[in-house]
Design a protein around this motif. Structure first.
Motif, PDB file in Angstrom:
ATOM      1  N   LEU B 118       0.851  -1.184   0.000  1.00 51.88           N
ATOM      2  CA  LEU B 118       0.000   0.000   0.000  1.00 51.88           C
ATOM      3  C   LEU B 118       0.893   1.241   0.000  1.00 51.88           C
ATOM      4  CD1 LEU B 118      -2.346  -1.342   2.799  1.00 51.88           C
ATOM      5  CD2 LEU B 118      -2.809  -1.351   0.345  1.00 51.88           C
ATOM      6  N   PRO B 119       1.020   1.909  -1.132  1.00 47.07           N
ATOM      7  CA  PRO B 119       1.979   3.024  -1.217  1.00 47.07           C
ATOM      8  C   PRO B 119       1.636   4.192  -0.302  1.00 47.07           C
ATOM      9  CG  PRO B 119       0.630   2.891  -3.208  1.00 47.07           C
ATOM     10  CD  PRO B 119       0.328   1.675  -2.417  1.00 47.07           C
ATOM     11  N   ALA B 120       0.369   4.385   0.001  1.00 46.45           N
ATOM     12  CA  ALA B 120       0.001   5.508   0.863  1.00 46.45           C
ATOM     13  C   ALA B 120       0.619   5.363   2.248  1.00 46.45           C
ATOM     14  CB  ALA B 120      -1.517   5.613   0.976  1.00 46.45           C
ATOM     15  N   PHE B 121       0.832   4.136   2.684  1.00 38.34           N
ATOM     16  CA  PHE B 121       1.396   3.887   4.012  1.00 38.34           C
ATOM     17  C   PHE B 121       2.771   3.244   3.935  1.00 38.34           C
ATOM     18  CE2 PHE B 121      -3.232   3.668   4.322  1.00 38.34           C
ATOM     19  CZ  PHE B 121      -3.471   4.658   5.252  1.00 38.34           C
ATOM     20  N   LYS B 122       3.256   3.026   2.720  1.00 36.07           N
ATOM     21  CA  LYS B 122       4.543   2.350   2.520  1.00 36.07           C
ATOM     22  C   LYS B 122       4.569   1.040   3.314  1.00 36.07           C
ATOM     23  CE  LYS B 122       8.050   4.189   1.184  1.00 36.07           C
ATOM     24  NZ  LYS B 122       8.820   3.992  -0.062  1.00 36.07           N
ATOM     25  N   ARG B 123       3.489   0.332   3.258  1.00 36.42           N
ATOM     26  CA  ARG B 123       3.358  -0.857   4.093  1.00 36.42           C
ATOM     27  C   ARG B 123       3.068  -2.087   3.238  1.00 36.42           C
ATOM     28  NH1 ARG B 123      -1.237  -1.910   8.755  1.00 36.42           N
ATOM     29  NH2 ARG B 123      -0.308  -3.805   9.590  1.00 36.42           N
ATOM     30  N   VAL B 124       3.726  -3.198   3.573  1.00 39.47           N
ATOM     31  CA  VAL B 124       3.463  -4.471   2.921  1.00 39.47           C
ATOM     32  C   VAL B 124       2.619  -5.308   3.881  1.00 39.47           C
ATOM     33  CG1 VAL B 124       4.459  -6.551   1.932  1.00 39.47           C
ATOM     34  CG2 VAL B 124       5.637  -4.355   1.667  1.00 39.47           C
ATOM     35  N   LYS B 125       1.476  -5.780   3.401  1.00 41.80           N
ATOM     36  CA  LYS B 125       0.557  -6.508   4.269  1.00 41.80           C
ATOM     37  C   LYS B 125       0.290  -7.889   3.679  1.00 41.80           C
ATOM     38  CE  LYS B 125      -4.172  -5.936   6.059  1.00 41.80           C
ATOM     39  NZ  LYS B 125      -3.936  -6.482   7.375  1.00 41.80           N
ATOM     40  N   LYS B 126       0.395  -8.902   4.495  1.00 46.88           N
ATOM     41  CA  LYS B 126       0.122 -10.261   4.027  1.00 46.88           C
ATOM     42  C   LYS B 126      -1.380 -10.520   4.067  1.00 46.88           C
ATOM     43  CE  LYS B 126       2.281 -14.783   4.100  1.00 46.88           C
ATOM     44  NZ  LYS B 126       3.286 -15.639   4.727  1.00 46.88           N
ATOM     45  N   ILE B 127      -1.863 -11.277   3.076  1.00 49.35           N
ATOM     46  CA  ILE B 127      -3.297 -11.520   2.941  1.00 49.35           C
ATOM     47  C   ILE B 127      -3.576 -12.978   3.271  1.00 49.35           C
ATOM     48  CG2 ILE B 127      -5.215 -11.515   1.311  1.00 49.35           C
ATOM     49  CD1 ILE B 127      -3.649  -9.462  -0.326  1.00 49.35           C
ATOM     50  N   SER B 128      -4.675 -13.225   3.952  1.00 45.03           N
ATOM     51  CA  SER B 128      -5.024 -14.603   4.299  1.00 45.03           C
ATOM     52  C   SER B 128      -5.739 -15.269   3.127  1.00 45.03           C
ATOM     53  CB  SER B 128      -5.926 -14.630   5.528  1.00 45.03           C
ATOM     54  OG  SER B 128      -7.248 -14.299   5.173  1.00 45.03           O
ATOM     55  N   GLY B 129      -5.884 -16.581   3.234  1.00 47.98           N
ATOM     56  CA  GLY B 129      -6.536 -17.330   2.166  1.00 47.98           C
ATOM     57  C   GLY B 129      -8.035 -17.123   2.107  1.00 47.98           C
ATOM     58  N   ALA B 130      -8.590 -16.442   3.099  1.00 47.40           N
ATOM     59  CA  ALA B 130     -10.041 -16.293   3.154  1.00 47.40           C
ATOM     60  C   ALA B 130     -10.595 -15.469   1.998  1.00 47.40           C
ATOM     61  CB  ALA B 130     -10.444 -15.645   4.484  1.00 47.40           C
ATOM     62  N   THR B 131      -9.740 -14.654   1.399  1.00 40.97           N
ATOM     63  CA  THR B 131     -10.233 -13.758   0.350  1.00 40.97           C
ATOM     64  C   THR B 131     -10.157 -14.389  -1.037  1.00 40.97           C
ATOM     65  OG1 THR B 131      -8.038 -12.794   0.227  1.00 40.97           O
ATOM     66  CG2 THR B 131      -9.615 -11.679   1.619  1.00 40.97           C
ATOM     67  N   ARG B 132      -9.843 -15.673  -1.120  1.00 40.26           N
ATOM     68  CA  ARG B 132      -9.710 -16.306  -2.434  1.00 40.26           C
ATOM     69  C   ARG B 132     -10.969 -16.173  -3.271  1.00 40.26           C
ATOM     70  NH1 ARG B 132      -7.641 -22.201  -1.100  1.00 40.26           N
ATOM     71  NH2 ARG B 132      -8.933 -21.732   0.708  1.00 40.26           N
ATOM     72  N   ALA B 133     -12.114 -16.237  -2.621  1.00 44.20           N
ATOM     73  CA  ALA B 133     -13.365 -16.183  -3.375  1.00 44.20           C
ATOM     74  C   ALA B 133     -13.833 -14.750  -3.617  1.00 44.20           C
ATOM     75  CB  ALA B 133     -14.443 -16.964  -2.625  1.00 44.20           C
TER      76      ALA B 133
END
Lengths: 429, 269
Positions: B118-133
């Motif tokens: 997310l460039p606005a926060f210069k942050r890298v965030k890991k995503i869980s598998g729940a959003t696959r669908a």
């Protein structure tokens, strides 16, 4: 950096000029302008603020409207295959609070990348930590607390940063100087501690803001667990406030002590769940008490929430059954042995958050947060925000924070009458 | 997640190969004896060794009411020998998300991983598998749809159906069911041409067993004399009435990408 109207106009014109010539050099330029209005239902809690507010807004009371203009411009270029140049400027003009007027360079850097190595020199921002609400290990940049209530925006920090990326982990080394003291609100500003604040902080080092700071961080992964360890030597980012007296009465003077900070973060993705923890130990060079801060939390997303809740079975709602709405929930707990203050309000707190993403072309979403203070057994804050993009280059944000009547010893006590709503319209090009 | 999806899409596209102008042909005697899993293994084998590629992606999302929006992305993909593939997707519009990067790693057996920068926060965030669908950029593709095009054979069970023709091409028709839980589909029916082992069509069935979406892949073109890439992917959402087209251009294989550029730690450097 405080700004006058002429300076603001000159910078805006320069941004437009840069935008017009950037494509000719194969560079990328983007910018946006925003208008912002913060509405307070109640007058400020402090006499000086109230008097000034009434003088400037005689026709608006009892609602108190604080307008501001904001602008951001980004310029990125890659002169060669291994070098990059980035310039990111932020401009903020607050109608009342001159301390909130800002010209900042979150990024003004030259980057170099060769294989596994990266180097950056100039102003930049680093974000450490895995938690959603409070990042106890995040220490490189100073927070821009005047951006908004509990905002996570940061100020650019001059640095030399070296990175070595290996298959077994990543190592980052930082050398920092020209320390950025935390910007504090002026007499006319809201979210104020209730007393004047000095713009001349005390520093724990004789060389003041020219003190060289250093940090080392390593990140890696073992199975499903991401981890990081860090060490930092330099100024604490949340100052202590010392009560002082001059001819105009009492005021608060911030003091930044030198410290050694070590910490560790971990994030574990277990199927649909994310578990996380973030920890830091601070040892002060002036002999002050060693402090610990740690947090734990979890996160889970629920796509297709209408069907999950069984609402699609209700005939009247059947048309909504297949809507792609998604809810993400956050639960976090933070414990910090440092003394609470307005710039360090959370020391024994529970955070609950929810984000509803409509997954539509307008990127509509709603966020809600509740913060509970265990130490005082009070709900401290309820926050909410709605955002959407009605047009490709137009974004609207509506939000607010409700500060429930805080206890007298609460860090939020000075903000007792600062519950507010905020509207922001952003135009991109 | 978006990046991964697209990467996988492109991988899938490249996995098989059959120019759209190819004449219909019958399965050869050897190919006709392959079971469903073997067909997918052969498809993956034929595209292995591409190394890396990049492409410009335009996504056209059309709602049920007929309103269309366009999204532009820059895709980079890196083949990881023995460990699937990584995809990096850089969003170029809409302007409020410009600079956002989705990094995905599709593992052959282990759970897939995704990060978002997310460039606005210069942050890298890991995503869980729940959003696959979940929908990918509000489109009719989900993150899982892109993954399903990636030839990660071990993540499905297969049942071969009678071969059939699709738009004049002789095709294997194979039912595959995801082994992992938490997907948005109970099964998928895949049409893969018998000449080049390229996926031509996928019918998706929801968790309730009803048809939910149909994907067709078109305009396959050969890159580097061996690797096929589809220039268009059409996804029709049978439940919402919407449709999304992914169009790829300026494909370039063999860029010599360094693996460190696909490390999540490098996203904000």
């Amino acid at each position: 950096m405080a700004l006058g109207g002429i300076t603001t106009t000159a910078i805006a014109l320069a941004a437009f000029a840069l935008a017009s010539i950037a494509p000719a050099f194969g560079a990328d330029f983007s910018t946006h302008l925003a208008g912002e209005a913060t509405l307070f239902r109640e007058p400020p809690a402090h006499a000086a603020q109230l008097q000034l507010s009434r003088e400037e807004q005689p026709d608006i009371a009892p609602a108190f409207v604080y307008p501001a203009l904001l602008g951001e411009a980004e310029f990125n270029a890659a002169p060669t295959a291994t070098t990059t140049f980035a310039l990111h400027g932020v401009l903020r003009y607050d109608h009342y609070d001159s301390r909130r007027r800002l010209l900042d360079l979150p990024e003004a850097k030259i980057g170099y990348a060769q294989g596994q190595f990266r180097a950056r020199l100039g102003f930049d921002i680093e974000s450490w930590g895995v938690m959603e609400y409070v990042n106890t290990s995040d220490v490189i940049n100073q927070n821009d607390i005047l951006d908004g209530f509990l905002s996570k925006r940061k100020l650019g920090q001059p640095m030399l940063a070296l990175t070595w990326i290996t298959p077994f982990g990543t190592w980052d080394a930082y050398a920092l100087s020209f320390f950025r003291p935390m910007p504090l609100p002026g007499v006319k500003g809201r979210f104020s501690p209730g007393l004047r604040t000095s713009e001349s902080p005390l520093y724990g080092s004789d060389v003041g803001r020219y003190q060289t700071e250093a940090a080392l961080r390593t990140t890696g992964q073992v199975g499903p667990v991401d981890f990081s360890f860090h060490y930092f030597h330099g100024y604490e980012r949340e100052p202590r406030f010392l009560l002082r007296l001059d001819g105009d009465g009492p005021y608060l003077r911030p003091e930044y002590r030198m410290l050694h900070q070590g910490g560790a973060d971990a994030l574990w993705v277990a199927g649909d769940w994310i578990f996380k923890t973030e920890n830091a130990v601070r040892m002060y060079e002036d002999g002050g008490k060693t402090c610990y801060a740690g947090s734990v939390g979890l996160e889970r997303s629920f796509p297709g929430i209408m069907n999950l809740l069984g609402l699609g079975q209700i005939p009247a709602l059947s048309e909504w059954a297949d809507l792609p709405w998604e809810v993400t929930g956050y639960l976090e707990y933070l414990y910090d042995t440092r003394e609470a203050s307005l710039v360090l309000p959370f020391t024994d707190n529970f955070f609950a958050g929810m984000r509803l993403a409509f997954n539509d072309a307008q990127a509509s979403e709603v966020t809600l947060s509740l913060i509970h203070d265990f130490h005082r057994s009070e709900v401290a804050v309820i926050m909410g925000e709605m955002s959407m993009r009605p047009l490709e280059r137009l974004k609207i944000l509506l939000g607010g924070a409700w500060l429930l009547p805080p206890a007298s010893d609460s860090p939020f006590a000075p903000l007792a009458q600062d519950s507010h709503a905020r509207a922001k319209v952003l135009l991109y090009w | 997640m978006f990046a991964f999806i697209l990467t996988v899409c492109l991988l899938a596209i490249s996995t098989a190969s059959v120019a759209s102008a190819s004449p219909a042909s019958s399965p050869s005697s050897s190919s006709s004896t392959l079971d469903g899993e073997a067909v997918f293994r052969e498809s993956a084998r034929r595209d292995s060794g591409y190394g890396d590629f990049q492409a410009n992606i335009v996504m056209e999302i059309t709602s049920k009411s007929g309103k269309t929006v366009k999204r532009h992305m820059l895709l980079a993909n890196l083949e990881r020998r023995g460990d699937g593939a990584q995809t990096r997707l850089l969003f170029e519009n809409p302007p409020d998300v410009k600079g956002t990067v989705l990094l995905s790693h599709g593992h052959p057996k282990a759970p897939d991983e995704q990060w978002i920068y997310l460039p606005a926060f210069k942050r890298v965030k890991k995503i869980s598998g729940a959003t696959r669908a979940s929908p990918f950029m509000a489109s009719d593709f989900s993150y899982e749809d892109i993954l399903s095009m990636n030839p990660r054979v071990e993540k499905y069970t297969y049942a071969k159906l009678p071969s059939a023709a699709w738009e004049g091409l002789a095709c294997f028709v194979i039912d595959r069911k995801p082994i992992e839980t938490g997907t948005g589909y109970s099964r998928q029916t895949v049409w893969m041409d018998t000449a080049h082992y390229l996926i031509r069509k996928i019918e998706f069935f929801g968790t309730d067993g009803s048809p939910s979406k149909t994907l067709t892949l078109q305009d396959y073109r050969l890159e580097k004399d061996r690797h096929w890439r589809a220039r268009e992917m059409h996804m029709k959402n049978l439940k919402t009435g919407g449709a999304t087209v992914l169009r790829g251009s300026d494909y370039k294989l063999g860029n010599g990408f360094d693996a460190s550029a696909f490390d999540p730690a490098a996203l904000n450097k």
